[in-house]
Design an enzyme around this catalytic site. Structure first.
Site, mmCIF file in Angstrom:
data_model
loop_
_atom_site.group_PDB
_atom_site.id
_atom_site.type_symbol
_atom_site.label_atom_id
_atom_site.label_comp_id
_atom_site.label_asym_id
_atom_site.label_seq_id
_atom_site.Cartn_x
_atom_site.Cartn_y
_atom_site.Cartn_z
ATOM 1 N N GLU A 1 -12.086 42.961 -11.110
ATOM 2 C CA GLU A 1 -13.421 42.885 -11.932
ATOM 3 C C GLU A 1 -12.985 42.169 -13.351
ATOM 4 O O GLU A 1 -12.244 42.755 -13.950
ATOM 5 C CB GLU A 1 -14.011 44.223 -11.971
ATOM 6 C CG GLU A 1 -15.585 44.225 -13.022
ATOM 7 C CD GLU A 1 -16.085 45.467 -13.198
ATOM 8 O OE1 GLU A 1 -17.295 45.531 -13.908
ATOM 9 O OE2 GLU A 1 -15.626 46.397 -12.725
ATOM 10 N N ARG B 1 -1.343 53.386 -4.881
ATOM 11 C CA ARG B 1 -1.460 52.603 -5.813
ATOM 12 C C ARG B 1 -0.037 53.017 -6.736
ATOM 13 O O ARG B 1 0.496 53.976 -6.565
ATOM 14 C CB ARG B 1 -2.519 53.021 -6.906
ATOM 15 C CG ARG B 1 -2.748 54.433 -7.367
ATOM 16 C CD ARG B 1 -3.899 54.774 -8.313
ATOM 17 N NE ARG B 1 -3.860 54.038 -9.499
ATOM 18 C CZ ARG B 1 -4.827 53.605 -10.132
ATOM 19 N NH1 ARG B 1 -6.120 54.476 -9.921
ATOM 20 N NH2 ARG B 1 -4.919 53.294 -11.403
ATOM 21 N N LYS C 1 -8.808 51.148 -18.227
ATOM 22 C CA LYS C 1 -9.274 50.320 -19.194
ATOM 23 C C LYS C 1 -9.916 50.958 -20.573
ATOM 24 O O LYS C 1 -9.746 50.398 -21.549
ATOM 25 C CB LYS C 1 -10.152 49.450 -18.331
ATOM 26 C CG LYS C 1 -9.678 48.492 -17.286
ATOM 27 C CD LYS C 1 -10.546 47.505 -16.626
ATOM 28 C CE LYS C 1 -9.826 46.761 -15.225
ATOM 29 N NZ LYS C 1 -10.817 46.033 -14.659
#
Length: 585
Positions: A48, A286, A296
């Protein structure tokens, strides 16, 4: 090269096996994704564009582009730009730069495979209308608070919306009115209607998930053409199918989303939108690295509060930060290889990344001499107008790379720690005469042996200069040097010719290996010593260092000429990492 047993193409660089590669190889052997004009393996990396990529993203890039590369396929770069309030072309540009910096490309055979979810807005809308008319979606008019309350939790089933049985024609009319801008944000939402059990599913993601919401916001690509935007869980599988993705590889947090992924594509395939086989989703663990935060929101907080200088601050775990710090693409890819690909979550210590960097740089980085905490050394019996050339290899293990030269003169710079007024036990560097005993003898590396005869102090009582005498027949490389047996060997630079330079000594940004775990305030774990700026003296040849050129400063570690602040003839250096792991020791 191929595997003779099943004629499956073998990976070009024979990477370590893992469960994802086993899946791909089995599909290749079975011909699962044989389609005219398309490679048998198509993956994608779908960020994104709402922030800068960090070290965790590097693993996903490495996995997806690596699978495509190794099995004769291709990997798409697709931007999931369905949230206009947070996305910007700035992030698109930096993500593209970071992927290319890592050595990967979305172009193949002259064709670009760069895509945006916003490319599919019209198709996504058409499919949403189909879901409504086929009884698989409805417009819900509950308030956000009621929706959240009726959703239930992991131990309690949800409650069906009072609008769940709204007639398809009514939902379709409302959905079209939503598109036309007739409602405010939050007045209505389009939800999937997956099963008769409705909100009773034990999987929260299957409890009539939202697939479209109203957002009156300007989009970085489509402008104001839309005021309704699809949700990620709806957009992602459809985008995969439209792009003929074969293996949709993502991280484990999306495992519980896979049932909706499968249901949606199967339902749309029944409606004639897609042919079988549709894409399949596979999850891997991950990359969780200690001593960093990767949220973020928290990274943005560090930037906006001025705790760091920007997204590319060398203390940041962002790829632009790692690049500016001096990490190499090869070291990051080596790190990804070493951490492996599995289905089990875990933590990787930052030392593994730093170790991969050292292993990558050791054979590559030319050597250089730098004095970071300078102390003047005066050779009292060395003629003031004399300059004697000295030399040493550019790289000690690769003599073919040549020699570097620098002069020795009467006044030099040495490290402050290379002199002690009162030496500790086992100290073999410079110290003055003690009683009737002479001062220590030390070899000035690549130069002469010198004996300490005294020192000066300034008005504050701090040592300001060390005085020595040298032995003219002791120069390194000459026969006379063999007569001098000394235990100390220190580096130095000529005060007359040294390059004065700003050197930034970077360290880990946090003292806690898990700075934001358990709801902790991550800012309380900030390392006050994460950056120290010193004025250093370097051998004169370093004035020619170019931005992003890396060196091993002998004894100190690996350094890089800063890609932003370095100027011709006046480089600024960042410490990338020390010569060995000494963190916490």
């Amino acid at each position: 090269m191929s595997n003779d047993k099943n004629n499956v193409p073998a990976p070009a660089n024979a990477p370590s096996p893992n469960f994802l590669r086993a899946i791909v190889e089995n599909d290749l052997a079975a011909g699962t994704h044989v389609r005219a004009g398309l490679p048998p393996v198509i993956t994608r990396f779908p960020p994104e564009p709402n922030g800068y990529l960090h070290v965790g993203h590097a693993k996903s890039i490495h996995v997806n582009f690596g699978l495509a590369r190794d099995y004769g396929g291709r990997c798409h770069l697709r931007f999931d730009d369905t949230n206009p309030e947070k996305e910007d072309t700035e992030y698109v540009d930096t993500i593209k730069d970071s992927v290319k910096w890592l050595g990967f490309d979305w172009e193949q055979d002259g064709q670009s495979h760069l895509y945006f979810a916003s490319d599919y807005f019209e198709q996504l809308y058409t499919m949403a209308e189909y879901l409504i008319t086929s009884g698989h979606a409805y417009v819900d008019s509950q308030s956000a608070e009621d929706m959240a309350r009726n959703r239930g939790n992991f131990g309690t089933p949800g409650t069906n919306s009072p609008f769940r049985d709204r007639p398809a024609a009514e939902s379709l009319a409302l959905f079209r009115a939503m598109r036309a801008g007739q409602f405010k944000d939050g007045e209505h939402i389009l939800r999937a209607k997956i099963s008769e059990d409705g909100m009773a599913s034990p999987n929260m993601n299957m409890r009539d998930p939202a697939i479209y919401r109203i957002r009156h916001a300007h989009h970085h690509r489509t402008g104001d053409a839309w005021c309704i935007y699809p949700m990620y869980d709806y957009t992602h599988p459809i985008s995969d199918a439209l792009e003929n993705i074969t293996h949709s590889v993502c991280t484990l947090e999306f495992q519980d989303h896979r049932p909706f992924y499968d249901w949606l594509l199967a339902t749309l395939a029944e409606g004639g939108f897609f042919k079988q086989p549709v894409p399949r989703q596979y999850e891997f663990a991950r990359l969780n690295t200690t001593y960093v935060v990767t949220s973020k929101r928290k990274l943005r907080q560090l930037v906006e509060e001025g705790i760091v200088s920007g997204w590319d601050d060398p203390r940041m775990p962002t790829l632009v930060g790692l690049r500016r710090r001096g990490f190499t693409p090869d070291s990051i890819k080596l790190f990804c290889d070493r951490t492996g690909t599995s289905k089990s979550d875990g933590w990787i210590d930052m030392s593994v990344l730093e170790g991969a960097l050292r292993d990558d740089l050791d054979p590559k980085a030319p050597r250089a001499t730098a004095v970071l905490r300078p102390l003047k050394l005066i050779i009292d019996n060395f003629p003031a107008d004399l300059s004697v050339p000295c030399s040493c290899p550019v790289h000690p293990h690769f003599p073919e790379r040549g020699e570097r030269t620098f002069p020795i003169t009467r006044e030099l710079w040495i490290e402050q720690e290379d002199f002690m007024e009162v030496p500790s036990k086992g100290y073999f560097r410079f110290y003055p005469p003690i009683g009737d005993a002479p001062g220590s003898r030390v070899r000035l590396r690549h130069g002469y042996v010198a004996e300490c005869v005294g020192y000066d102090k300034d008005a504050d009582g701090k040592v300001s200069a060390v005085h020595v005498k040298y032995f003219e027949d002791s120069k390194s490389g000459t026969e006379g040097s063999n007569a001098y047996k000394v235990k100390g060997n220190i580096h130095w630079v000529s005060a007359a010719t040294a390059l004065e330079a700003e050197v930034r000594l970077y360290d880990r940004l946090f003292l806690d290996p898990h700075p934001d775990a358990g709801g902790k305030d991550f800012k309380t774990a900030l390392n006050p010593a994460a950056l120290e700026v010193v004025t250093a003296y370097l051998e004169p040849g370093m004035s020619a260092a170019e931005p992003e050129q890396r060196f091993q400063f002998e004894r100190h570690g690996y350094f890089v000429a800063d890609r932003v602040d370095s100027a011709p003839g006046k480089p600024v250096f960042n410490r990338v990492t020390t010569l060995k792991d000494s963190w916490g020791k």
